[in-house]
Design a protein around this motif. Structure first.
Motif, PDB file in Angstrom:
ATOM      1  N   ASN A  47      50.741  40.442  34.891  1.00 42.80           N
ATOM      2  CA  ASN A  47      51.004  39.030  35.180  1.00 42.80           C
ATOM      3  C   ASN A  47      50.206  38.504  36.373  1.00 42.80           C
ATOM      4  O   ASN A  47      49.781  37.346  36.374  1.00 42.80           O
ATOM      5  CB  ASN A  47      52.508  38.791  35.335  1.00 42.80           C
ATOM      6  N   SER A  48      49.966  39.348  37.375  1.00 39.45           N
ATOM      7  CA  SER A  48      49.126  38.859  38.473  1.00 39.45           C
ATOM      8  C   SER A  48      47.693  38.692  37.971  1.00 39.45           C
ATOM      9  O   SER A  48      46.999  37.746  38.320  1.00 39.45           O
ATOM     10  CB  SER A  48      49.193  39.770  39.703  1.00 39.45           C
ATOM     11  N   ASP A  49      47.264  39.609  37.095  1.00 39.12           N
ATOM     12  CA  ASP A  49      45.924  39.477  36.514  1.00 39.12           C
ATOM     13  C   ASP A  49      45.822  38.207  35.663  1.00 39.12           C
ATOM     14  O   ASP A  49      44.804  37.506  35.713  1.00 39.12           O
ATOM     15  CB  ASP A  49      45.575  40.711  35.686  1.00 39.12           C
ATOM     16  N   ASN A  50      46.873  37.898  34.914  1.00 40.89           N
ATOM     17  CA  ASN A  50      46.876  36.632  34.159  1.00 40.89           C
ATOM     18  C   ASN A  50      46.603  35.453  35.090  1.00 40.89           C
ATOM     19  O   ASN A  50      45.831  34.556  34.768  1.00 40.89           O
ATOM     20  CB  ASN A  50      48.236  36.411  33.492  1.00 40.89           C
ATOM     21  N   GLY A  51      47.259  35.483  36.254  1.00 37.37           N
ATOM     22  CA  GLY A  51      47.077  34.398  37.224  1.00 37.37           C
ATOM     23  C   GLY A  51      45.657  34.367  37.768  1.00 37.37           C
ATOM     24  O   GLY A  51      45.048  33.292  37.883  1.00 37.37           O
ATOM     25  N   VAL A  52      45.114  35.534  38.076  1.00 38.39           N
ATOM     26  CA  VAL A  52      43.742  35.617  38.602  1.00 38.39           C
ATOM     27  C   VAL A  52      42.754  35.074  37.565  1.00 38.39           C
ATOM     28  O   VAL A  52      41.862  34.275  37.878  1.00 38.39           O
ATOM     29  CB  VAL A  52      43.376  37.083  38.971  1.00 38.39           C
ATOM     30  N   GLU A  53      42.928  35.487  36.305  1.00 42.96           N
ATOM     31  CA  GLU A  53      42.001  35.069  35.238  1.00 42.96           C
ATOM     32  C   GLU A  53      42.085  33.564  34.972  1.00 42.96           C
ATOM     33  O   GLU A  53      41.063  32.912  34.744  1.00 42.96           O
ATOM     34  CB  GLU A  53      42.279  35.835  33.934  1.00 42.96           C
ATOM     35  N   LEU A  54      43.305  33.035  35.043  1.00 47.59           N
ATOM     36  CA  LEU A  54      43.488  31.591  34.852  1.00 47.59           C
ATOM     37  C   LEU A  54      42.736  30.814  35.940  1.00 47.59           C
ATOM     38  O   LEU A  54      42.041  29.833  35.648  1.00 47.59           O
ATOM     39  CB  LEU A  54      44.987  31.251  34.887  1.00 47.59           C
ATOM     40  N   ALA A  55      42.847  31.302  37.162  1.00 45.11           N
ATOM     41  CA  ALA A  55      42.146  30.644  38.270  1.00 45.11           C
ATOM     42  C   ALA A  55      40.628  30.764  38.099  1.00 45.11           C
ATOM     43  O   ALA A  55      39.900  29.784  38.279  1.00 45.11           O
ATOM     44  CB  ALA A  55      42.583  31.256  39.599  1.00 45.11           C
ATOM     45  N   GLU A  58      39.328  28.357  35.568  1.00 45.77           N
ATOM     46  CA  GLU A  58      39.285  26.991  36.104  1.00 45.77           C
ATOM     47  C   GLU A  58      38.082  26.782  37.015  1.00 45.77           C
ATOM     48  O   GLU A  58      37.405  25.758  36.953  1.00 45.77           O
ATOM     49  CB  GLU A  58      40.555  26.699  36.903  1.00 45.77           C
ATOM     50  N   ILE A  59      37.848  27.768  37.876  1.00 42.34           N
ATOM     51  CA  ILE A  59      36.722  27.678  38.817  1.00 42.34           C
ATOM     52  C   ILE A  59      35.412  27.593  38.026  1.00 42.34           C
ATOM     53  O   ILE A  59      34.552  26.748  38.292  1.00 42.34           O
ATOM     54  CB  ILE A  59      36.711  28.901  39.762  1.00 42.34           C
ATOM     55  N   ASN A  60      35.289  28.468  37.008  1.00 42.90           N
ATOM     56  CA  ASN A  60      34.046  28.501  36.235  1.00 42.90           C
ATOM     57  C   ASN A  60      33.866  27.262  35.372  1.00 42.90           C
ATOM     58  O   ASN A  60      32.750  26.760  35.223  1.00 42.90           O
ATOM     59  CB  ASN A  60      33.989  29.776  35.383  1.00 42.90           C
ATOM     60  N   ASN A  61      34.977  26.747  34.825  1.00 42.49           N
ATOM     61  CA  ASN A  61      34.878  25.536  33.991  1.00 42.49           C
ATOM     62  C   ASN A  61      34.554  24.297  34.809  1.00 42.49           C
ATOM     63  O   ASN A  61      34.076  23.305  34.272  1.00 42.49           O
ATOM     64  CB  ASN A  61      36.178  25.309  33.208  1.00 42.49           C
ATOM     65  N   SER A  62      34.830  24.381  36.110  1.00 42.45           N
ATOM     66  CA  SER A  62      34.472  23.206  36.909  1.00 42.45           C
ATOM     67  C   SER A  62      33.218  23.470  37.751  1.00 42.45           C
ATOM     68  O   SER A  62      33.068  22.944  38.852  1.00 42.45           O
ATOM     69  CB  SER A  62      35.662  22.731  37.746  1.00 42.45           C
ATOM     70  N   GLY A  63      32.341  24.324  37.219  1.00 38.74           N
ATOM     71  CA  GLY A  63      31.007  24.444  37.801  1.00 38.74           C
ATOM     72  C   GLY A  63      30.746  25.677  38.651  1.00 38.74           C
ATOM     73  O   GLY A  63      29.652  25.835  39.191  1.00 38.74           O
ATOM     74  N   GLY A  64      31.740  26.552  38.783  1.00 35.63           N
ATOM     75  CA  GLY A  64      31.509  27.789  39.532  1.00 35.63           C
ATOM     76  C   GLY A  64      31.423  27.565  41.034  1.00 35.63           C
ATOM     77  O   GLY A  64      31.916  26.556  41.548  1.00 35.63           O
ATOM     78  N   LEU A  65      30.780  28.516  41.726  1.00 32.98           N
ATOM     79  CA  LEU A  65      30.720  28.467  43.195  1.00 32.98           C
ATOM     80  C   LEU A  65      29.278  28.545  43.682  1.00 32.98           C
ATOM     81  O   LEU A  65      28.410  29.070  42.984  1.00 32.98           O
ATOM     82  CB  LEU A  65      31.489  29.660  43.780  1.00 32.98           C
ATOM     83  N   LEU A  66      29.025  28.071  44.848  1.00 32.34           N
ATOM     84  CA  LEU A  66      27.724  28.179  45.517  1.00 32.34           C
ATOM     85  C   LEU A  66      26.583  27.729  44.603  1.00 32.34           C
ATOM     86  O   LEU A  66      25.631  28.480  44.365  1.00 32.34           O
ATOM     87  CB  LEU A  66      27.490  29.622  45.992  1.00 32.34           C
ATOM     88  N   GLY A  67      26.732  26.548  44.056  1.00 29.08           N
ATOM     89  CA  GLY A  67      25.668  25.996  43.219  1.00 29.08           C
ATOM     90  C   GLY A  67      25.613  26.606  41.838  1.00 29.08           C
ATOM     91  O   GLY A  67      24.555  27.049  41.397  1.00 29.08           O
ATOM     92  N   GLY A  68      26.774  26.643  41.189  1.00 33.64           N
ATOM     93  CA  GLY A  68      26.795  27.016  39.770  1.00 33.64           C
ATOM     94  C   GLY A  68      26.929  28.492  39.449  1.00 33.64           C
ATOM     95  O   GLY A  68      26.767  28.882  38.290  1.00 33.64           O
ATOM     96  N   ALA A 314      45.832  33.709  45.048  1.00 31.54           N
ATOM     97  CA  ALA A 314      44.894  34.612  45.732  1.00 31.54           C
ATOM     98  C   ALA A 314      43.455  34.310  45.307  1.00 31.54           C
ATOM     99  O   ALA A 314      42.554  34.181  46.144  1.00 31.54           O
ATOM    100  CB  ALA A 314      45.251  36.073  45.434  1.00 31.54           C
ATOM    101  N   MET A 315      43.251  34.154  43.987  1.00 33.60           N
ATOM    102  CA  MET A 315      41.893  33.869  43.480  1.00 33.60           C
ATOM    103  C   MET A 315      41.398  32.513  43.979  1.00 33.60           C
ATOM    104  O   MET A 315      40.238  32.368  44.387  1.00 33.60           O
ATOM    105  CB  MET A 315      41.903  33.914  41.943  1.00 33.60           C
ATOM    106  N   MET A 316      42.271  31.518  43.981  1.00 33.71           N
ATOM    107  CA  MET A 316      41.885  30.176  44.409  1.00 33.71           C
ATOM    108  C   MET A 316      41.538  30.139  45.902  1.00 33.71           C
ATOM    109  O   MET A 316      40.560  29.488  46.301  1.00 33.71           O
ATOM    110  CB  MET A 316      43.010  29.177  44.120  1.00 33.71           C
ATOM    111  N   ILE A 317      42.327  30.829  46.706  1.00 28.07           N
ATOM    112  CA  ILE A 317      42.080  30.832  48.151  1.00 28.07           C
ATOM    113  C   ILE A 317      40.778  31.577  48.455  1.00 28.07           C
ATOM    114  O   ILE A 317      39.988  31.156  49.304  1.00 28.07           O
ATOM    115  CB  ILE A 317      43.295  31.440  48.897  1.00 28.07           C
ATOM    116  N   LEU A 318      40.551  32.655  47.721  1.00 25.54           N
ATOM    117  CA  LEU A 318      39.299  33.395  47.910  1.00 25.54           C
ATOM    118  C   LEU A 318      38.093  32.523  47.526  1.00 25.54           C
ATOM    119  O   LEU A 318      37.091  32.462  48.259  1.00 25.54           O
ATOM    120  CB  LEU A 318      39.323  34.686  47.079  1.00 25.54           C
ATOM    121  N   ALA A 319      38.211  31.827  46.396  1.00 20.83           N
ATOM    122  CA  ALA A 319      37.116  30.961  45.939  1.00 20.83           C
ATOM    123  C   ALA A 319      36.839  29.865  46.970  1.00 20.83           C
ATOM    124  O   ALA A 319      35.678  29.553  47.278  1.00 20.83           O
ATOM    125  CB  ALA A 319      37.466  30.334  44.591  1.00 20.83           C
TER     126      ALA A 319
END
Ligand code: PHE
Length: 380
Positions: A47-55, A58-68, A314-319
């Motif tokens: 279940n924690s992995d489900n949460g990490v993957e969901l985050a 979302e991050i990748n669908n909205s363009g990823g990090l550090l310029g794509g 955790a994934m969102m804060i790290l991103a």
């Protein structure tokens, strides 16, 4: 002039091919995750992995990090077993070259792997490990959850003030740093405020002990008003069942280790009306929570327990830290993580304190069949 034309076109093709095959993948930002996807605490990891993957989605669908650049989560299953977390984290750091590590849930497993992350200067962010010693492993070790001196107080106060339980029995797991710590913090507050611990008994968790009748028989003889069971769901479920068979009618109390859809499956109705503290209630009407519940249900066709939003946070804060740092450099990401303030997470507002712990509210839930009913929210 016409002579070099063909080779330069070929060169261009070659470059294009390279860019679209190999180096494109190298541009991904690899984030490691070690979790108990199997074994006695499998729902924590799944279940924690489900949460990490969901985050990450979302991050990748909205363009990823550090310029794509896309976030690539590399998950290792530590099977809920000692010895596996360190192997998992070494592989993530040395072979997968992850830039940060999310994990673990269980405190004993975080304690095992944290020194490796610290040594390699790879930031580690635990979604759910609440034993205070986890983040004492070094300045690269963080968590997004509260710690057990707080959680123990929440349940001791609840026993005294809400249940008016003057005499409590404690039944803890000697193999778990979480269980030992939480019973200690519960006991300290409870005794200081007029409660009496009438008996203390223990067992070996991680799926080892399955018969708790000897401990429960001794507990019954001590006539407590409630029994505090700061263990994980697999054992707590069996303990509930066996307590009722032995004619023990008093409420059992637990901590976040009870938070699993498997609890009611194992316990049947034996824990109905019992209480535990945790990080999140799906019944919380806050828009941030309801939005998460909706997205989670759409993707996984089930309700999230407390683990899922902790993984997500955790994934969102790290991103967010990578974004703010403008780099994946471990030291720079670490420095940003250390300064997180009032981050509006699904599990509440998160501020990372000087000891790299999160200060935030806990909730108390009442077991009610397969549902857990919201009872109270307790601010730090
Ligand atoms: N807090 C528990 C530990 O430290 C793990 C846990 C977190 C379990 C959240 C359930 C929910 O071991």
């Amino acid at each position: 002039m016409p002579k070099p034309k063909l080779p330069s076109i070929l060169l261009l093709f070659l470059c294009a091919a390279l860019v679209s095959a190999g180096p494109a993948a190298a541009q991904d930002i690899s984030v490691g995750e070690y979790a108990s996807l199997t074994g006695s605490e499998a729902t924590f990891g799944i279940n924690s992995d489900n949460g990490v993957e969901l985050a990450a989605d979302e991050i990748n669908n909205s363009g990823g990090l550090l310029g794509g650049r896309k976030v690539k989560v590399v998950v290792e299953d530590d099977q809920s077993k000692p010895g596996q977390p360190s192997a998992a984290v070494k592989k993530l750091i040395n072979s997968d070259k992850v830039i940060a590590v999310i994990g673990e849930i269980a405190s004993s497993r975080s304690l095992e792997a944290a020194p490796i992350c610290q040594e390699a200067k790879v930031p580690m962010l635990s979604p759910g490990s609440t034993n205070p010693t986890v983040t004492e492993k070094g300045d690269y070790i963080f968590r997004v959850c509260f710690i057990d001196p707080f959680q123990g107080t929440v349940m001791a106060k609840f026993a005294l003030d809400t249940l008016h339980a003057k005499k409590v029995a404690v039944l803890s797991d000697v193999t778990s740093d979480y269980s030992k710590g939480l019973s200690q913090f519960f006991t300290e507050y409870y005794k200081k405020n007029g409660g009496q611990i009438v008996i203390e008994r223990s067992y070996s968790g991680s799926g080892k002990d399955k018969d708790f009748r000897a401990q429960l028989t001794a507990i019954k003889a001590a006539q407590p008003d409630a029994i505090f069971v700061p263990g994980y769901y697999t054992e707590a479920g069996l303990i509930g069942k066996q307590a009722r068979i032995l004619g023990l009618k008093v409420p059992l109390l637990g901590g976040d280790g009870w938070d699993s859809p498997k609890l009611a499956e194992i316990a049947g109705n034996s824990l109905d009306g019992c209480y535990f503290s945790t990080h999140f209630s799906a019944a919380d009407t806050a828009p941030k929570v309801q939005d998460f519940v909706k997205k989670y249900q759409a993707k996984y066709k089930t309700m999230p327990d407390g683990m899922a939003p902790l993984g997500y946070d955790a994934m969102m804060i790290l991103a967010d830290a990578i974004k703010q740092a403008g780099t994946t450099d471990g030291g720079k990401v670490r420095d940003i993580l250390a300064k997180v303030k009032d981050y509006d997470a699904v599990t509440g507002k998160i501020t990372i304190d000087a000891n790299r712990n999160a200060t935030k509210s806990a909730v108390v839930l009442r077991v009610d069949g397969k549902d857990n009913k919201f009872v109270a929210s307790v601010a730090p």
